[in-house]
Design an enzyme around this catalytic site. Sequence first.
Site, short mmCIF file in Angstrom:
data_model
loop_
_atom_site.label_atom_id
_atom_site.label_comp_id
_atom_site.label_asym_id
_atom_site.label_seq_id
_atom_site.Cartn_x
_atom_site.Cartn_y
_atom_site.Cartn_z
N ASP A 1 0.85 -1.36 -0.21
CA ASP A 1 0.05 0.10 -0.10
C ASP A 1 0.83 1.19 -0.02
O ASP A 1 1.98 1.39 0.10
CB ASP A 1 -1.18 -0.05 1.04
CG ASP A 1 -0.46 -0.02 2.34
OD1 ASP A 1 0.55 0.93 2.73
OD2 ASP A 1 -0.88 -0.75 3.41
N TYR A 2 0.31 2.28 -0.08
CA TYR A 2 0.90 3.88 -0.29
C TYR A 2 2.02 4.19 0.68
O TYR A 2 3.17 4.36 0.29
CB TYR A 2 -0.20 4.86 -0.29
CG TYR A 2 0.27 6.22 -0.56
CD1 TYR A 2 0.60 6.66 -1.91
CD2 TYR A 2 0.43 7.24 0.54
CE1 TYR A 2 1.10 7.80 -2.12
CE2 TYR A 2 0.91 8.26 0.27
CZ TYR A 2 1.14 8.93 -1.17
OH TYR A 2 1.63 10.00 -1.25
#
Length: 243
Positions: A111-112
């Site tokens: 994820d980011y």
Amino acid sequence: MDKPEPDNKERIAKRMARAGVCSRREAEAMILGRRVKVNGKLIDSPALNVSPEDVILVDNKPIASAEPTRLWLYHKAAGLMTTHKDPEGRQTVFNMLPKDMPRVISVGRLDYNSEGLLLLTNDGELARKLELPSTGWIRKYRVRAYGGITPSMLEGMKKGVNIDGVQYGSVEATVESHSGNNHWLLVTLAEGKNREIRKIFEHYGCQVNRLIRISYGPFLLGKIAKGDIKEVTQKVLKSFVKI
């Protein structure tokens, strides 16, 4: 990886995946969305076998020939999306790759705000295979979490936990060091659902403030610098994966 049938035909979604267009599942969605033509005819069902001679267009653009399967190890930095295009305009992993790279897709995602080892391949069928829990490949992470870490919490993670109707499998976590309520842990799991580690720690009242994947199956982050990429040799790839 599975080889084409003896008659040299294979399912169109598999052909698209082997050409690096996308995963097999994404290919099926493209077909159902009427974005794919075979020999000039728009198709709406993935139940079609194609041969190397068939001309396949996606969004009216020809797909590449099936290339030899390749795999890369990439050290993802935090602050990058693992997607080809972000609707919010954020930087993506694929924006940061060398210009001479072929089109690749990721094996799973980070994820980011997560960082560390991300596997990239030009073969969507290989990506699908390596993501499956049945492959048995363990993922390892170094995790910094804030909050109270207790033996009962670690035991609960190991047994698996249900959060909002989603069942998460066994996660093994061991404390490596701590300073006050900040802990560094080594976390091992075999599945990897969306934001799994963060959600599990939140379930136990802890906040993950750094997450670094250090290995995926037999492949290690090692000393690959942040933002750098390293191709796996064909010899090593074939020793770990049937292609």
